[in-house]
Write a protein that holds these residues in place. Structure first.
Motif, PDB file in Angstrom:
ATOM      1  N   GLU A   4       3.638  -6.039   6.642  1.00  0.00           N
ATOM      2  CA  GLU A   4       2.513  -5.236   8.091  1.00  0.00           C
ATOM      3  C   GLU A   4       1.173  -5.465   7.189  1.00  0.00           C
ATOM      4  OE1 GLU A   4       1.955  -0.623   9.512  1.00  0.00           O
ATOM      5  OE2 GLU A   4       4.160  -1.454   8.769  1.00  0.00           O
ATOM      6  N   LYS A  66      -1.543   1.583  -3.276  1.00  0.00           N
ATOM      7  CA  LYS A  66      -0.253   2.942  -2.597  1.00  0.00           C
ATOM      8  C   LYS A  66      -1.534   3.541  -1.940  1.00  0.00           C
ATOM      9  CE  LYS A  66       2.593   6.176  -5.470  1.00  0.00           C
ATOM     10  NZ  LYS A  66       2.924   6.962  -7.113  1.00  0.00           N
ATOM     11  N   ALA A  69      -2.214   1.862   1.079  1.00  0.00           N
ATOM     12  CA  ALA A  69      -0.820   2.236   1.756  1.00  0.00           C
ATOM     13  C   ALA A  69      -0.157   3.429   2.554  1.00  0.00           C
ATOM     14  CB  ALA A  69      -0.100   1.611   1.356  1.00  0.00           C
ATOM     15  N   ALA A  70       0.002   4.460   1.973  1.00  0.00           N
ATOM     16  CA  ALA A  70       0.135   6.064   2.094  1.00  0.00           C
ATOM     17  C   ALA A  70      -0.309   6.567   3.281  1.00  0.00           C
ATOM     18  CB  ALA A  70      -0.317   6.810   1.029  1.00  0.00           C
ATOM     19  N   SER A  71      -2.060   6.373   3.086  1.00  0.00           N
ATOM     20  CA  SER A  71      -2.899   6.272   4.627  1.00  0.00           C
ATOM     21  C   SER A  71      -2.922   5.718   5.794  1.00  0.00           C
ATOM     22  CB  SER A  71      -4.591   6.555   3.671  1.00  0.00           C
ATOM     23  OG  SER A  71      -4.497   5.030   4.141  1.00  0.00           O
ATOM     24  N   GLY A  73       0.300   4.838   7.132  1.00  0.00           N
ATOM     25  CA  GLY A  73       1.505   5.080   6.543  1.00  0.00           C
ATOM     26  C   GLY A  73       2.558   3.983   6.462  1.00  0.00           C
ATOM     27  N   ILE A  74       2.533   3.404   5.609  1.00  0.00           N
ATOM     28  CA  ILE A  74       3.236   2.090   4.735  1.00  0.00           C
ATOM     29  C   ILE A  74       4.328   2.612   3.361  1.00  0.00           C
ATOM     30  CG2 ILE A  74       3.267   0.102   2.950  1.00  0.00           C
ATOM     31  CD1 ILE A  74       0.869  -0.171   4.566  1.00  0.00           C
ATOM     32  N   SER A  75       5.377   2.525   3.646  1.00  0.00           N
ATOM     33  CA  SER A  75       6.332   3.118   2.382  1.00  0.00           C
ATOM     34  C   SER A  75       6.470   2.092   1.539  1.00  0.00           C
ATOM     35  CB  SER A  75       7.085   3.989   3.025  1.00  0.00           C
ATOM     36  OG  SER A  75       7.966   3.762   3.979  1.00  0.00           O
ATOM     37  N   TRP A  76       6.697   1.024   1.801  1.00  0.00           N
ATOM     38  CA  TRP A  76       6.614  -0.131   0.663  1.00  0.00           C
ATOM     39  C   TRP A  76       6.065  -0.343  -0.013  1.00  0.00           C
ATOM     40  CZ3 TRP A  76      12.148  -0.725  -1.676  1.00  0.00           C
ATOM     41  CH2 TRP A  76      12.612   0.355  -1.068  1.00  0.00           C
TER      42      TRP A  76
END
Length: 87
Positions: A4, A66, A69-71, A73-76
């Protein structure tokens, strides 16, 4: 399944800007680019090429990825060096 978003730390790659500008904006929008590390005390623009400084830069970059990605909405996340990705 797919990729993504890509987070990249670019160091010591003078031709990167030319290549980056040749990519369509739609692709650029799926990449976060961080550029280089500060110059060395001797004025060298390249990053120190030793194991400890490399590991420290990778840990800092991964921590930044990290949070970003969290901001988004990416979790992996997966960490892959360019030589591991390309070869």
């Amino acid at each position: 399944m797919g990729v993504e978003h890509v987070f990249m730390l670019i160091e010591d790659t003078p031709e990167f800007n030319r290549i980056w500008q040749s990519l369509p904006t739609a692709l650029q929008n799926h990449v976060t680019v961080w550029r280089g590390s500060p110059p060395q005390p001797n004025g060298d623009q390249r990053p120190a090429d030793d194991y400890e400084s490399l590991q420290a830069r990778q840990v800092r970059t991964m921590a930044s990825a990290k949070v970003a990605a969290a901001s988004m909405g990416i979790s992996w996340l997966i960490h892959i060096d360019d030589d591991e990705l390309l070869y």
